[in-house]
Design a protein around this motif. Structure first.
Motif, PDB file in Angstrom:
ATOM      1  N   GLY A  33       0.810  -1.134  -0.041  1.00 31.72           N
ATOM      2  CA  GLY A  33       0.140  -0.147   0.045  1.00 31.72           C
ATOM      3  C   GLY A  33       0.756   1.267   0.028  1.00 31.72           C
ATOM      4  N   ARG A  34       2.160   0.892  -0.299  1.00 31.59           N
ATOM      5  CA  ARG A  34       3.129   2.535  -0.256  1.00 31.59           C
ATOM      6  C   ARG A  34       3.182   2.610  -1.629  1.00 31.59           C
ATOM      7  NH1 ARG A  34       3.273   3.786   5.194  1.00 31.59           N
ATOM      8  NH2 ARG A  34       2.981   1.992   6.347  1.00 31.59           N
ATOM      9  N   VAL A  35       3.891   3.835  -1.840  1.00 34.59           N
ATOM     10  CA  VAL A  35       4.340   4.360  -3.163  1.00 34.59           C
ATOM     11  C   VAL A  35       5.837   3.649  -3.368  1.00 34.59           C
ATOM     12  CG1 VAL A  35       5.198   6.480  -4.409  1.00 34.59           C
ATOM     13  CG2 VAL A  35       3.164   6.641  -2.843  1.00 34.59           C
ATOM     14  N   PRO A  36       5.780   2.944  -4.556  1.00 30.87           N
ATOM     15  CA  PRO A  36       7.036   2.229  -5.047  1.00 30.87           C
ATOM     16  C   PRO A  36       8.032   3.310  -5.392  1.00 30.87           C
ATOM     17  CG  PRO A  36       5.217   1.530  -6.283  1.00 30.87           C
ATOM     18  CD  PRO A  36       4.753   2.674  -5.449  1.00 30.87           C
ATOM     19  N   ASP A  37       9.401   3.021  -4.757  1.00 31.09           N
ATOM     20  CA  ASP A  37      10.393   4.204  -4.843  1.00 31.09           C
ATOM     21  C   ASP A  37      11.471   3.647  -5.869  1.00 31.09           C
ATOM     22  OD1 ASP A  37      10.410   6.923  -3.626  1.00 31.09           O
ATOM     23  OD2 ASP A  37      12.226   6.257  -3.253  1.00 31.09           O
ATOM     24  N   PHE A  38      12.504   4.221  -5.467  1.00 30.41           N
ATOM     25  CA  PHE A  38      13.683   4.283  -6.437  1.00 30.41           C
ATOM     26  C   PHE A  38      14.213   2.713  -6.904  1.00 30.41           C
ATOM     27  CE2 PHE A  38      15.843   4.170  -2.534  1.00 30.41           C
ATOM     28  CZ  PHE A  38      16.871   3.359  -2.649  1.00 30.41           C
ATOM     29  N   SER A 255       5.586  18.959 -10.491  1.00 35.84           N
ATOM     30  CA  SER A 255       6.858  18.628  -9.663  1.00 35.84           C
ATOM     31  C   SER A 255       6.890  17.552  -9.009  1.00 35.84           C
ATOM     32  CB  SER A 255       7.551  19.817  -9.313  1.00 35.84           C
ATOM     33  OG  SER A 255       8.975  19.316  -8.950  1.00 35.84           O
ATOM     34  N   THR A 256       6.241  16.473  -9.426  1.00 36.31           N
ATOM     35  CA  THR A 256       6.262  15.077  -8.622  1.00 36.31           C
ATOM     36  C   THR A 256       7.130  14.257  -8.865  1.00 36.31           C
ATOM     37  OG1 THR A 256       3.728  15.381  -8.537  1.00 36.31           O
ATOM     38  CG2 THR A 256       4.357  13.264  -7.957  1.00 36.31           C
ATOM     39  N   LEU A 257       7.714  13.988  -9.976  1.00 38.25           N
ATOM     40  CA  LEU A 257       8.586  13.115 -10.491  1.00 38.25           C
ATOM     41  C   LEU A 257       9.999  13.104  -9.777  1.00 38.25           C
ATOM     42  CD1 LEU A 257       7.168  12.358 -14.154  1.00 38.25           C
ATOM     43  CD2 LEU A 257       6.669  11.203 -11.867  1.00 38.25           C
ATOM     44  N   GLY A 258      10.262  12.766  -8.647  1.00 36.68           N
ATOM     45  CA  GLY A 258      11.395  12.475  -7.748  1.00 36.68           C
ATOM     46  C   GLY A 258      11.233  11.393  -6.892  1.00 36.68           C
ATOM     47  N   PHE A 259      11.932  11.199  -5.824  1.00 45.29           N
ATOM     48  CA  PHE A 259      11.824  10.122  -4.900  1.00 45.29           C
ATOM     49  C   PHE A 259      11.554  10.529  -3.469  1.00 45.29           C
ATOM     50  CE2 PHE A 259      15.058   8.581  -8.292  1.00 45.29           C
ATOM     51  CZ  PHE A 259      14.235   7.586  -8.893  1.00 45.29           C
ATOM     52  N   ASN A 260      10.909   9.474  -2.549  1.00 46.21           N
ATOM     53  CA  ASN A 260      10.823   9.875  -1.376  1.00 46.21           C
ATOM     54  C   ASN A 260      12.179   9.239  -0.520  1.00 46.21           C
ATOM     55  OD1 ASN A 260       8.130  10.981  -1.140  1.00 46.21           O
ATOM     56  ND2 ASN A 260       7.369   8.964  -1.870  1.00 46.21           N
ATOM     57  N   ASP A 261      12.725   8.007  -1.057  1.00 48.15           N
ATOM     58  CA  ASP A 261      13.783   7.583  -0.429  1.00 48.15           C
ATOM     59  C   ASP A 261      15.255   7.670  -0.872  1.00 48.15           C
ATOM     60  OD1 ASP A 261      11.762   7.030   1.523  1.00 48.15           O
ATOM     61  OD2 ASP A 261      11.638   5.060   0.885  1.00 48.15           O
ATOM     62  N   ASN A 262      15.337   8.616  -1.991  1.00 45.55           N
ATOM     63  CA  ASN A 262      16.538   8.801  -2.619  1.00 45.55           C
ATOM     64  C   ASN A 262      16.477  10.149  -3.201  1.00 45.55           C
ATOM     65  OD1 ASN A 262      19.330   8.338  -3.552  1.00 45.55           O
ATOM     66  ND2 ASN A 262      18.875   6.170  -3.956  1.00 45.55           N
ATOM     67  N   ILE A 263      17.546  10.513  -3.912  1.00 47.34           N
ATOM     68  CA  ILE A 263      17.739  11.749  -4.619  1.00 47.34           C
ATOM     69  C   ILE A 263      18.185  11.438  -5.856  1.00 47.34           C
ATOM     70  CG2 ILE A 263      17.948  13.225  -2.651  1.00 47.34           C
ATOM     71  CD1 ILE A 263      21.082  13.285  -3.307  1.00 47.34           C
ATOM     72  N   ASP A 295      14.240  17.185   1.283  1.00 47.06           N
ATOM     73  CA  ASP A 295      14.971  16.803   2.798  1.00 47.06           C
ATOM     74  C   ASP A 295      14.900  15.734   2.950  1.00 47.06           C
ATOM     75  OD1 ASP A 295      12.274  17.242   2.863  1.00 47.06           O
ATOM     76  OD2 ASP A 295      12.439  19.024   4.472  1.00 47.06           O
ATOM     77  N   GLY A 296      13.639  15.005   3.120  1.00 46.10           N
ATOM     78  CA  GLY A 296      13.352  13.958   3.984  1.00 46.10           C
ATOM     79  C   GLY A 296      14.072  12.564   3.219  1.00 46.10           C
ATOM     80  N   ALA A 297      14.305  12.683   2.218  1.00 46.31           N
ATOM     81  CA  ALA A 297      14.915  11.414   1.446  1.00 46.31           C
ATOM     82  C   ALA A 297      16.523  11.203   2.098  1.00 46.31           C
ATOM     83  CB  ALA A 297      14.934  11.493   0.025  1.00 46.31           C
ATOM     84  N   MET A 298      16.876  12.277   2.312  1.00 46.57           N
ATOM     85  CA  MET A 298      18.363  12.459   2.859  1.00 46.57           C
ATOM     86  C   MET A 298      18.492  12.405   4.397  1.00 46.57           C
ATOM     87  SD  MET A 298      20.002  15.580   0.738  1.00 46.57           S
ATOM     88  CE  MET A 298      18.852  16.724   0.991  1.00 46.57           C
ATOM     89  N   LEU A 299      17.551  13.166   4.988  1.00 48.93           N
ATOM     90  CA  LEU A 299      17.607  13.151   6.419  1.00 48.93           C
ATOM     91  C   LEU A 299      16.722  12.597   7.353  1.00 48.93           C
ATOM     92  CD1 LEU A 299      18.130  17.104   6.555  1.00 48.93           C
ATOM     93  CD2 LEU A 299      19.980  15.452   6.600  1.00 48.93           C
ATOM     94  N   ARG A 300      15.672  11.851   7.030  1.00 48.10           N
ATOM     95  CA  ARG A 300      14.878  10.980   7.945  1.00 48.10           C
ATOM     96  C   ARG A 300      15.638   9.963   8.417  1.00 48.10           C
ATOM     97  NH1 ARG A 300      10.759  10.637   3.803  1.00 48.10           N
ATOM     98  NH2 ARG A 300       9.219  12.308   4.164  1.00 48.10           N
ATOM     99  N   SER A 301      15.417   9.403   9.789  1.00 47.31           N
ATOM    100  CA  SER A 301      16.192   8.634  10.550  1.00 47.31           C
ATOM    101  C   SER A 301      15.760   7.133  10.417  1.00 47.31           C
ATOM    102  CB  SER A 301      16.404   9.137  12.205  1.00 47.31           C
ATOM    103  OG  SER A 301      14.985   9.169  12.273  1.00 47.31           O
ATOM    104  N   ASN A 302      14.515   7.154   9.904  1.00 43.47           N
ATOM    105  CA  ASN A 302      13.981   5.800   9.790  1.00 43.47           C
ATOM    106  C   ASN A 302      13.686   5.230   8.715  1.00 43.47           C
ATOM    107  OD1 ASN A 302      12.005   7.561   9.194  1.00 43.47           O
ATOM    108  ND2 ASN A 302      10.364   6.752  10.467  1.00 43.47           N
ATOM    109  N   ARG A 303      13.757   6.019   7.481  1.00 44.27           N
ATOM    110  CA  ARG A 303      13.733   5.468   5.982  1.00 44.27           C
ATOM    111  C   ARG A 303      14.508   6.441   5.222  1.00 44.27           C
ATOM    112  NH1 ARG A 303       7.854   7.272   4.015  1.00 44.27           N
ATOM    113  NH2 ARG A 303       8.937   7.464   2.105  1.00 44.27           N
ATOM    114  N   GLY A 304      14.832   5.945   3.943  1.00 41.87           N
ATOM    115  CA  GLY A 304      15.501   6.636   3.053  1.00 41.87           C
ATOM    116  C   GLY A 304      17.099   6.562   3.072  1.00 41.87           C
TER     117      GLY A 304
END
Ligand SMILES: [Zn+2]
Length: 382
Positions: A33-38, A255-263, A295-304
């Motif tokens: 149920g999540r957004v598929p990522d990089f 400007s949606t086409l990027g990643f949540n867990d990477n850059i 920011d979150g893709a780089m700095l979150r502590s629990n994912r990315g």
């Protein structure tokens, strides 16, 4: 398009049209149920996520570098997604808990959510100063370097609820510039000062034109004019459907086409392009200005990537150089709801300072989009 001088087997036309993504991305159900990522991106598998290979191919095959005002080397697009307006609002906490419970199938889990929500509400009402009620700091920091960004706000109503929907209303109060404002008043003030207001639509708009129009209309009523820019909340986007939905709802820039867990470069490019409608085999009149770094893709502590501030800055410098080399657009996303986290704010300030010393042209999504459409001859890609 020639594939010479390339050490990869990627078909760049297919890449920019979104065909690899349409073929390789699993459904949400397949990924919980999540957004598929990089991890599902063809460029990641080839080790090319940080390389603007489409732009390089364009230049090496005789294409011109984009023209930016004042002959700038490259452009920077600054954006903010406003997912929350307060950290300590009891009203918002109650709404959030009710929404979660509504989406739970088991009574046991719903009870647990209710108790947790109740505890959070009590804790929040005890706090006074809300640490994210300082939106003016973003404006001040940007004004210093002569920049104006896009703030993407969420709607307050939806006909198709989802547990990730926003929990704020336009009538909620915030402190802005030391004074009490409603969210609607703050949006109007940011708009009046020349920053752009864009729509951050909810999860269930990605395939529904009517719902997206409904949400766009709410924000247009607040600002009193058309909204032209959009970024999907959670980057929830289906390349086979969402481009058409955005175009039909009347947006000009996404400007949606990027990643949540990477850059990096999800479509191998830092150049804006007219997004492709795979079903009808045609280019749409909506310009994609791809998200490169959040920011979150780089700095979150629990994912990315879970980087510290120093390493995140090093990663960013590498991508900045790659965008400079091709004269493209570096689109950055910083979430205002994380301003209370010092490393996040420091990284933003440091990056903005560094960029302001470079030969750049900086603006909101609308600024970049209109400049690109009017002045830069569109590439023959795709
Ligand atoms: Zn969001």
């Amino acid at each position: 398009m020639s594939e010479s001088n390339c050490d990869h087997d990627i078909d760049l036309e297919k890449l920019v049209r979104g065909q690899y993504e349409a073929e390789n991305r699993p459904s949400e159900n397949e990924v919980g149920g999540r957004v598929p990522d990089f991890g599902y991106n063809v460029l990641n598998r080839e080790g090319l996520l940080y390389e603007p290979i489409v732009d390089r191919e364009h230049l090496s095959s005789g294409g011109e570098k984009p023209n930016w005002p004042n002959d700038a080397d490259f452009a920077v697009c600054l954006t903010h997604d406003v997912d929350e307006v307060s950290l300590y609002s009891a009203r918002q906490e109650v709404r959030n808990t009710v929404s979660k419970i509504r989406h739970r199938r088991s009574t046991g889990q719903a009870m647990k959510d209710l108790i947790k929500g109740g505890m959070r509400t009590i804790r929040k009402t005890r706090k006074r100063q809300d640490p994210i009620h300082c939106y003016e700091r973003w404006l001040e920091a940007e004004e210093k370097v002569d920049a104006k960004s896009t703030f993407f706000f969420m709607p307050e109503q939806t006909n198709k609820p989802h547990e990730t929907d926003s929990d704020y209303r336009f009538s909620d109060t915030v402190i802005f510039d030391g004074e009490q404002y409603t969210v609607a008043e703050m949006i109007r003030e940011i708009d009046a000062r020349g920053w752009e207001i864009g729509l951050h639509p909810t999860w269930n708009t990605y395939d529904d034109v009517e719902e997206l129009k409904f949400q766009k209309g709410q924000l247009e009523d607040v600002v009193g004019h058309k909204i032209v820019s959009v970024r999907q909340h959670y980057l929830h986007y289906d390349v086979t459907k969402t481009p058409r939905v955005h175009a039909k709802a009347g947006f000009k820039y996404d400007s949606t086409l990027g990643f949540n867990d990477n850059i990096g470069f999800r479509f191998g490019t830092s150049y804006p392009w007219n997004i492709y409608d795979l079903e009808n085999n045609e280019k749409l009149q909506i310009l994609e200005i791809p998200l490169i770094i959040q920011d979150g893709a780089m700095l979150r502590s629990n994912r990315g990537l879970r980087l510290n501030e120093e390493l995140a800055y090093d990663y960013m410098l590498r991508l900045i150089e790659n965008v400079r080399e091709v004269g493209g657009v570096l689109t950055l996303l910083w979430h205002p709801s994380y301003i209370h986290k010092e490393p996040w704010w420091r990284l933003f300030s440091k990056t903005l300072n560094y960029l302001s010393e470079q030969d750049i042209w900086i603006g909101s999504l609308q600024d970049i989009g209109s400049k690109w459409s009017n002045k830069t001859p569109l590439r023959n890609i795709p």
